[in-house]
Scaffold this active site. Structure first.
Site, PDB file in Angstrom:
ATOM      1  N   HIS A 461       0.828  -1.203   0.000  1.00 17.56           N
ATOM      2  CA  HIS A 461       0.000   0.000   0.000  1.00 17.56           C
ATOM      3  C   HIS A 461       0.866   1.259   0.000  1.00 17.56           C
ATOM      4  CE1 HIS A 461      -3.616   2.413   1.262  1.00 17.56           C
ATOM      5  NE2 HIS A 461      -2.656   3.179   1.764  1.00 17.56           N
ATOM      6  N   GLU A 462       1.780   1.330   0.944  1.00 17.54           N
ATOM      7  CA  GLU A 462       2.613   2.528   1.041  1.00 17.54           C
ATOM      8  C   GLU A 462       3.527   2.675  -0.167  1.00 17.54           C
ATOM      9  OE1 GLU A 462       1.817   4.719   3.036  1.00 17.54           O
ATOM     10  OE2 GLU A 462       0.531   3.485   4.323  1.00 17.54           O
ATOM     11  N   HIS A 465       1.715   4.496  -2.860  1.00 11.81           N
ATOM     12  CA  HIS A 465       1.844   5.946  -2.692  1.00 11.81           C
ATOM     13  C   HIS A 465       3.192   6.425  -3.218  1.00 11.81           C
ATOM     14  CE1 HIS A 465      -1.773   6.937  -0.506  1.00 11.81           C
ATOM     15  NE2 HIS A 465      -1.490   6.171   0.531  1.00 11.81           N
ATOM     16  N   HIS A 468       3.302   6.823  -6.876  1.00 11.88           N
ATOM     17  CA  HIS A 468       2.580   8.034  -7.282  1.00 11.88           C
ATOM     18  C   HIS A 468       3.508   9.248  -7.218  1.00 11.88           C
ATOM     19  CE1 HIS A 468      -1.664  10.119  -6.944  1.00 11.88           C
ATOM     20  NE2 HIS A 468      -1.075  10.338  -8.096  1.00 11.88           N
TER      21      HIS A 468
END
Length: 671
Positions: A461-462, A465, A468
């Site tokens: 998940h991290e 990020h 991105h």
């Protein structure tokens, strides 16, 4: 001597020179950087030339570079490696920074120049990104109170400064409660615990300077303790401490702080002409209105709570078989759910965990990024802010793309949770700069470190990020990377979680810590088959928190947030054996700052999109389909906030999604 925080860094890739920075450097650096930024703003506001995009908007983009450089380092440290000196500085800086930015938003001459450009926007011959940046600059100033006058303007400044102080107090109180509590375990208390939990408890005891193993309030330790400890009394003690963070009375109690924050937010919204803080906050998000948020949450709540109630009945029967006749309690759920998972899916977390080595999961996250986006990762030997941190250079076709820093282990100086931040964001103006991105987690330390399946999902998940940030390709920093609508920012991170579940990824990287053997196909099949196990519980604890957050901000601020919390939980029929994921006194998403206030729903909003987006890969050539990966980078990962979020998603998928893919992905769709 020159302050190292204000120098042009000559380190590799201009990473902050952590070995040269001391806590004594921050206060003078902030003062000097604030003064420089004030001068830059005044020069823009008082310019005699007719406002242009170059002399006003681009000048604002370039202003404050030294302040950003100092604060990016400071706030990373105060979150990931705090100490009394840094906490004192945070208390000092918070109102000072709030006042500084309030002065900018109340600068009438500056606002007049931006408003003039906004009125003439159609005649300015701007690129699409420039038009977006102008719109955001104008909108942000208006929403910050730039159009207010007199007493209303002065009150808005007071509110912002007070909210900054309260958010800092909330955060530091929570950190203190998490840091100071431990549950010492005697050797007899370790019976029934798998080896990885015992090892984590011993490591936590060493870190705390205790005489033996301890349970702390780190999620990566307390959750497995609640899953495996047969001692119901110890589970209750641990759970009650976990649930009571921020509500223990005394100097670290957050309940009065939460009430004051909610009241000030409502006043702030009304000064700006909104009926509620939720109306104000959601105006700029994809959801737009509180009603749209509530509709989504309730569409998920009904099937989730029905599943959870059925699961509670099954767990209660198991508890009865153990001779316990009272009601199923929150400290019982995880323990009996783990036993049920073993019985129904023949899936034992203790047997599973040796296959999820931290090192191999980092490799897996990198390998997926290589296959999808042709990124390469090479270790960097550079000074960092803590010995646990590691850094990698990220390249593509030999060209430098970013620096990625991983800080994975729990410690007392780190706030709870997991997050991604950028010490430097990507931009091309006023000069090209590549990002320095940090992933911070709170995994239990071990040698080697083993993760739960949930921990591994957090890592992916991290890293979503981080991608991105790293793949951002825009001109202006204000729309770079994760500078997007709050209910869009979780799309890349939640989407990337899906690659952990791809069978070939698990087959390659889920290897046994001792033998190096790949996870047996039978176990792999069980992992994937149990992917939606206990999803009623997981969905209920999350959605309840999101509904309470929305209720706090959609209407008059409650004078007693705890009473309002209980009222909402009664209204929605919250099962007694499930607690909110984040109760009010430790709901840092909502009260540590405005980031997720009235916006905790955004994980669910983004999940609607991530389920649909991964389906696009599956409908094409599979999880690593090159055309879909290219489209994902082109339309979402590289574009930051340079275009409207709904427009970006539609460009990727051809349409906006419905809730069906989410319900199917969570195993909650009607059969």
């Amino acid at each position: 001597m020159t302050n190292p925080l204000l120098q042009d860094w000559t380190t590799p890739f201009q990473i902050a020179p952590f070995d040269a920075i001391s806590d004594d450097d921050f206060a003078p650096a902030v003062e000097q950087a604030l003064a420089a930024h004030r001068d830059e703003i005044e020069a823009i506001a008082s310019a005699s030339e007719t406002p242009s995009f170059t002399n006003t908007i681009e000048a604002l983009e370039a202003a404050g570079a030294s302040l950003d450089q100092v604060l990016n380092v400071f706030f990373n440290l105060v979150g990931a490696d705090s100490n009394p000196a840094r906490e004192a500085l945070q208390r000092e800086f918070s109102p000072k920074l709030a006042a500084h930015f309030s002065q900018i938003s109340s600068n009438k001459a500056l606002f007049a120049r931006v408003a003039d450009l906004w009125e003439r926007r159609d005649a300015l011959d701007l690129t699409a990104e420039q038009a977006r940046v102008l719109m955001l600059k104008h909108r942000n100033l208006v929403r910050s109170g730039a159009a207010l006058e007199g007493a209303d303007e002065a009150r808005m400044t007071e509110i912002k400064e007070r909210l900054a102080v309260l958010g800092t107090e909330f955060t530091q109180n929570l950190l203190a409660d998490e840091r100071d509590w431990t549950l010492p375990l005697a050797e007899a208390d370790l019976e029934g615990l798998p080896g990885f939990v015992v090892a984590a408890a011993r490591a936590a005891g060493e870190e705390k300077g205790a005489d033996g193993p301890v349970v702390t309030l780190s999620r990566s330790l307390i959750v497995p303790f609640l899953q495996f400890s047969p001692r119901r009394d110890l589970r209750e003690t641990a759970f009650r401490a976990w649930a009571a963070r921020g509500a223990n009375g005394g100097a670290t109690d957050n309940r009065a702080i939460a009430a004051e924050i909610l009241g000030l937010r409502e006043e702030r919204a009304r000064l700006l002409g909104y009926d509620s803080f939720a109306d104000y906050k959601l105006e700029t998000e994809m959801a737009k209105t509180p009603a749209a948020v509530r509709d989504l949450l309730m569409a998920v709540w009904e099937p989730a709570v029905a599943r959870a109630r059925a699961d509670a009945d099954a767990l209660t029967e198991m508890m009865r078989a153990d001779g316990i006749n009272g009601p199923l309690a929150p400290w019982d759920w995880r323990y009996y759910s783990e036993k049920r998972r073993l019985a129904e899916h023949d899936l034992d977390e203790a047997a599973l965990k040796p296959y999820f080595q931290l090192e191999r999961m980092i490799e897996a996250a990198f390998a997926c990024a290589t296959r999808l986006f042709d990124l390469q990762f090479a270790p960097l030997d550079v000074p960092l802010y803590h010995p646990d941190c590691r850094a990698w250079e990220v390249t593509r076709n030999g060209a430098h793309v970013a620096v990625f820093i991983g800080d994975y282990f729990a410690r007392g100086s780190k706030r709870s949770g997991a997050w991604c931040s950028a010490m430097r964001a990507q931009a091309k103006f006023p000069k090209p700069q590549t990002p320095v991105v940090v992933n911070v987690c709170n995994f239990a330390k071990g040698d080697p470190a083993l993760l739960s399946y949930d921990d591994a999902r957090t890592l992916f998940h991290e890293f979503g990020h981080a991608l991105h940030q790293m793949l951002s390709d825009v001109t202006y920093e204000s729309v770079s990377g994760t500078s997007v609508a709050r209910d869009f920012v979780e799309l890349p991170s939640q989407l990337y979680e899906h690659w952990l579940d791809v069978p070939q990824v698990l087959a390659e990287f889920a290897t046994h810590v001792e033998t190096g053997a790949a996870m047996p196909q039978e176990m792999l099949d069980k992992v994937l088959a149990a992917a939606t196990y206990d999803m009623g519980f997981q969905t209920v604890e999350y959605v309840a928190s999101a509904l309470v957050d929305l209720a706090f901000h959609d209407g008059p601020a409650p004078s007693d947030p705890m009473a309002r919390q209980e009222e909402v939980l009664r209204e929605i029929g919250m099962p007694e054996a499930i607690a909110m994921r984040h109760a009010t006194p430790h709901f840092a998403h909502v009260f540590a700052g405005d980031g997720y206030s009235s916006g905790y729903y955004s994980y669910m909003w983004s999940e609607v999109m991530d389920a649909d987006a991964f389906a696009a890969f599956e409908e094409a050539g599979g999880a690593f389909d090159p055309e879909r990966a290219a489209a994902l980078e082109q339309h979402i990962l590289s574009t930051g906030g340079s275009r409207d979020a709904a427009e970006l998603y539609t460009a990727f998928r051809g349409r906006l999604p419905g809730v069906e893919a989410l319900l199917t992905g969570r195993g909650l769709a009607a059969e």
